[in-house]
Design a protein around this motif. Structure first.
Motif, PDB file in Angstrom:
ATOM      1  N   MET A   1      45.682  34.462  35.795  1.00  0.00           N
ATOM      2  CA  MET A   1      44.689  35.277  35.114  1.00  0.00           C
ATOM      3  C   MET A   1      43.514  34.406  34.688  1.00  0.00           C
ATOM      4  O   MET A   1      43.702  33.306  34.202  1.00  0.00           O
ATOM      5  N   SER A   2      42.318  34.929  34.853  1.00  0.00           N
ATOM      6  CA  SER A   2      41.128  34.187  34.451  1.00  0.00           C
ATOM      7  C   SER A   2      40.779  34.495  32.997  1.00  0.00           C
ATOM      8  O   SER A   2      41.233  35.473  32.427  1.00  0.00           O
ATOM      9  N   ILE A  21      34.391  41.137  31.146  1.00  0.00           N
ATOM     10  CA  ILE A  21      35.434  41.254  32.163  1.00  0.00           C
ATOM     11  C   ILE A  21      36.645  40.538  31.574  1.00  0.00           C
ATOM     12  O   ILE A  21      36.594  39.339  31.305  1.00  0.00           O
ATOM     13  N   ARG A  23      40.666  39.185  31.145  1.00  0.00           N
ATOM     14  CA  ARG A  23      41.522  38.348  31.997  1.00  0.00           C
ATOM     15  C   ARG A  23      42.328  39.200  32.966  1.00  0.00           C
ATOM     16  O   ARG A  23      42.850  38.705  33.949  1.00  0.00           O
ATOM     17  N   GLU A  24      42.442  40.520  32.682  1.00  0.00           N
ATOM     18  CA  GLU A  24      43.117  41.447  33.593  1.00  0.00           C
ATOM     19  C   GLU A  24      42.120  42.153  34.519  1.00  0.00           C
ATOM     20  O   GLU A  24      42.440  43.169  35.120  1.00  0.00           O
ATOM     21  N   ASP A  25      40.893  41.596  34.590  1.00  0.00           N
ATOM     22  CA  ASP A  25      39.819  42.125  35.437  1.00  0.00           C
ATOM     23  C   ASP A  25      39.436  43.561  35.083  1.00  0.00           C
ATOM     24  O   ASP A  25      39.066  44.346  35.959  1.00  0.00           O
ATOM     25  N   ARG A  26      39.503  43.920  33.797  1.00  0.00           N
ATOM     26  CA  ARG A  26      39.007  45.215  33.316  1.00  0.00           C
ATOM     27  C   ARG A  26      37.584  45.015  32.826  1.00  0.00           C
ATOM     28  O   ARG A  26      37.247  43.986  32.249  1.00  0.00           O
ATOM     29  N   HIS A  27      36.728  46.006  33.045  1.00  0.00           N
ATOM     30  CA  HIS A  27      35.312  45.939  32.685  1.00  0.00           C
ATOM     31  C   HIS A  27      35.049  46.833  31.477  1.00  0.00           C
ATOM     32  O   HIS A  27      35.324  48.023  31.505  1.00  0.00           O
ATOM     33  N   PRO A  48      35.465  49.143  39.151  1.00  0.00           N
ATOM     34  CA  PRO A  48      34.872  48.569  37.946  1.00  0.00           C
ATOM     35  C   PRO A  48      33.403  48.919  37.733  1.00  0.00           C
ATOM     36  O   PRO A  48      32.843  48.623  36.687  1.00  0.00           O
TER      37      PRO A  48
END
Length: 161
Positions: A1-2, A21, A23-27, A48
Protein backbone atom coordinates in the motif's frame (compact mmCIF):
# COMPACT_ATOMS: atom_id res chain seq x y z
CA UNK A 1 0.00 0.00 0.00
CA UNK A 2 1.24 3.48 -0.83
CA UNK A 3 1.16 6.47 1.51
CA UNK A 4 -1.74 8.95 1.24
CA UNK A 5 -1.15 11.69 -1.33
CA UNK A 6 -2.64 15.19 -1.10
CA UNK A 7 -2.74 17.68 -3.98
CA UNK A 8 -4.00 21.29 -3.78
CA UNK A 9 -5.45 22.98 -6.85
CA UNK A 10 -6.42 26.67 -6.85
CA UNK A 11 -9.94 27.29 -8.20
CA UNK A 12 -10.02 30.98 -9.22
CA UNK A 13 -13.07 32.75 -7.83
CA UNK A 14 -14.07 29.68 -5.80
CA UNK A 15 -11.27 28.62 -3.43
CA UNK A 16 -8.95 25.63 -3.34
CA UNK A 17 -9.61 21.96 -4.10
CA UNK A 18 -7.70 19.39 -2.06
CA UNK A 19 -7.56 15.88 -3.52
CA UNK A 20 -6.54 12.97 -1.34
CA UNK A 21 -5.65 9.54 -2.68
CA UNK A 22 -5.63 7.14 0.26
CA UNK A 23 -3.29 4.22 0.74
CA UNK A 24 -6.20 2.05 -0.50
CA UNK A 25 -6.31 4.14 -3.72
CA UNK A 26 -9.63 5.81 -2.79
CA UNK A 27 -10.16 9.38 -4.04
CA UNK A 28 -11.61 12.05 -1.75
CA UNK A 29 -11.72 15.77 -2.38
CA UNK A 30 -12.53 18.85 -0.36
CA UNK A 31 -13.26 22.18 -1.98
CA UNK A 32 -12.47 24.98 0.48
CA UNK A 33 -14.78 27.76 -0.70
CA UNK A 34 -13.80 31.40 -0.16
CA UNK A 35 -16.89 31.92 2.04
CA UNK A 36 -15.67 29.28 4.53
CA UNK A 37 -17.96 26.47 3.30
CA UNK A 38 -16.52 23.12 2.31
CA UNK A 39 -17.69 20.56 -0.25
CA UNK A 40 -16.56 17.03 0.56
CA UNK A 41 -16.72 14.51 -2.28
CA UNK A 42 -16.09 10.76 -2.34
CA UNK A 43 -15.32 9.12 -5.66
CA UNK A 44 -16.26 5.64 -6.83
CA UNK A 45 -13.76 2.86 -6.16
CA UNK A 46 -14.24 1.40 -9.67
CA UNK A 47 -13.91 4.83 -11.34
CA UNK A 48 -11.85 7.34 -9.31
CA UNK A 49 -12.93 10.17 -11.66
CA UNK A 50 -16.66 9.58 -11.00
CA UNK A 51 -18.10 11.22 -7.89
CA UNK A 52 -20.27 8.85 -5.83
CA UNK A 53 -21.34 11.32 -3.12
CA UNK A 54 -20.90 15.03 -2.44
CA UNK A 55 -21.77 16.98 0.70
CA UNK A 56 -21.63 20.75 1.28
CA UNK A 57 -20.72 21.84 4.82
CA UNK A 58 -20.83 25.28 6.43
CA UNK A 59 -17.62 26.57 8.00
CA UNK A 60 -18.79 25.57 11.49
CA UNK A 61 -19.90 22.12 10.29
CA UNK A 62 -16.49 21.64 8.68
CA UNK A 63 -14.87 22.67 11.99
CA UNK A 64 -16.98 20.10 13.85
CA UNK A 65 -15.91 17.43 11.36
CA UNK A 66 -12.27 18.41 11.84
CA UNK A 67 -12.73 18.08 15.60
CA UNK A 68 -14.20 14.60 15.10
CA UNK A 69 -11.32 13.51 12.87
CA UNK A 70 -8.54 14.47 15.22
CA UNK A 71 -8.12 14.52 18.99
CA UNK A 72 -9.89 17.43 20.69
CA UNK A 73 -6.64 18.73 22.17
CA UNK A 74 -5.57 19.46 18.59
CA UNK A 75 -8.83 21.17 17.61
CA UNK A 76 -8.34 24.36 15.61
CA UNK A 77 -10.98 26.10 17.73
CA UNK A 78 -9.58 24.87 21.06
CA UNK A 79 -7.21 27.50 22.42
CA UNK A 80 -6.28 26.10 25.81
CA UNK A 81 -7.07 23.34 28.29
CA UNK A 82 -6.04 22.92 31.93
CA UNK A 83 -5.71 20.14 34.47
CA UNK A 84 -8.59 21.86 36.30
CA UNK A 85 -10.98 20.80 33.55
CA UNK A 86 -11.34 24.24 31.96
CA UNK A 87 -11.06 24.91 28.25
CA UNK A 88 -10.91 28.09 26.16
CA UNK A 89 -12.38 27.82 22.71
CA UNK A 90 -13.29 29.97 19.70
CA UNK A 91 -16.98 29.92 18.74
CA UNK A 92 -18.17 31.76 15.63
CA UNK A 93 -21.47 33.63 15.39
CA UNK A 94 -22.81 32.67 11.96
CA UNK A 95 -24.15 35.40 9.68
CA UNK A 96 -27.52 33.60 9.68
CA UNK A 97 -27.55 33.10 13.44
CA UNK A 98 -30.62 34.20 15.38
CA UNK A 99 -28.16 36.10 17.62
CA UNK A 100 -26.80 38.27 14.78
CA UNK A 101 -27.67 41.86 15.79
CA UNK A 102 -28.81 40.91 19.29
CA UNK A 103 -26.97 41.58 22.55
CA UNK A 104 -24.82 38.97 24.27
CA UNK A 105 -27.02 39.01 27.40
CA UNK A 106 -29.98 37.78 25.35
CA UNK A 107 -28.22 34.43 24.87
CA UNK A 108 -28.25 33.75 28.66
CA UNK A 109 -25.12 31.77 27.90
CA UNK A 110 -23.34 32.35 31.23
CA UNK A 111 -26.49 31.67 33.26
CA UNK A 112 -27.44 28.52 31.34
CA UNK A 113 -23.96 27.01 30.79
CA UNK A 114 -21.58 28.51 33.34
CA UNK A 115 -19.23 29.35 30.46
CA UNK A 116 -17.93 32.91 30.11
CA UNK A 117 -17.24 34.97 27.01
CA UNK A 118 -13.85 36.52 27.79
CA UNK A 119 -13.32 38.26 24.43
CA UNK A 120 -14.89 38.85 21.06
CA UNK A 121 -12.89 39.09 17.84
CA UNK A 122 -14.43 41.23 15.12
CA UNK A 123 -12.40 41.57 11.94
CA UNK A 124 -8.98 42.75 13.22
CA UNK A 125 -10.31 44.10 16.53
CA UNK A 126 -10.35 42.31 19.89
CA UNK A 127 -12.99 43.32 22.44
CA UNK A 128 -11.95 42.03 25.88
CA UNK A 129 -14.63 41.06 28.42
CA UNK A 130 -17.68 42.05 26.37
CA UNK A 131 -20.55 43.23 28.58
CA UNK A 132 -24.08 41.79 28.37
CA UNK A 133 -25.09 44.77 26.19
CA UNK A 134 -22.40 43.90 23.58
CA UNK A 135 -24.20 43.57 20.22
CA UNK A 136 -23.24 40.38 18.38
CA UNK A 137 -22.59 40.38 14.64
CA UNK A 138 -22.28 37.55 12.13
CA UNK A 139 -18.63 36.60 11.78
CA UNK A 140 -17.77 37.50 15.38
CA UNK A 141 -15.50 34.94 17.03
CA UNK A 142 -16.23 34.61 20.75
CA UNK A 143 -13.55 33.30 23.09
CA UNK A 144 -15.45 31.18 25.59
CA UNK A 145 -13.97 29.69 28.80
CA UNK A 146 -15.59 27.02 30.95
CA UNK A 147 -15.85 23.29 31.45
CA UNK A 148 -15.88 21.14 28.33
CA UNK A 149 -19.62 20.59 28.85
CA UNK A 150 -20.26 24.31 29.41
CA UNK A 151 -18.35 25.37 26.29
CA UNK A 152 -20.14 22.70 24.23
CA UNK A 153 -23.49 23.98 25.57
CA UNK A 154 -22.47 27.59 24.72
CA UNK A 155 -21.62 26.47 21.18
CA UNK A 156 -25.03 24.80 20.93
CA UNK A 157 -26.76 28.03 22.05
CA UNK A 158 -24.86 30.08 19.47
CA UNK A 159 -25.51 27.48 16.79
CA UNK A 160 -29.27 27.51 17.18
CA UNK A 161 -31.03 29.03 14.20
Amino acid sequence: MSAPRLRATPLPGIGVQYDLITREDRHLSVVAHRDGARTVSVYRADDPDSCAQSLRLTGSEAGALIDALKPSHHSASLLYTTDLGLVAERIEVAAGSRWNGRVLGDTKMRTDTGASVVAALRRAEAIPSPAPDFRLAGGDILIVVGTREGVDAAAAILGRE
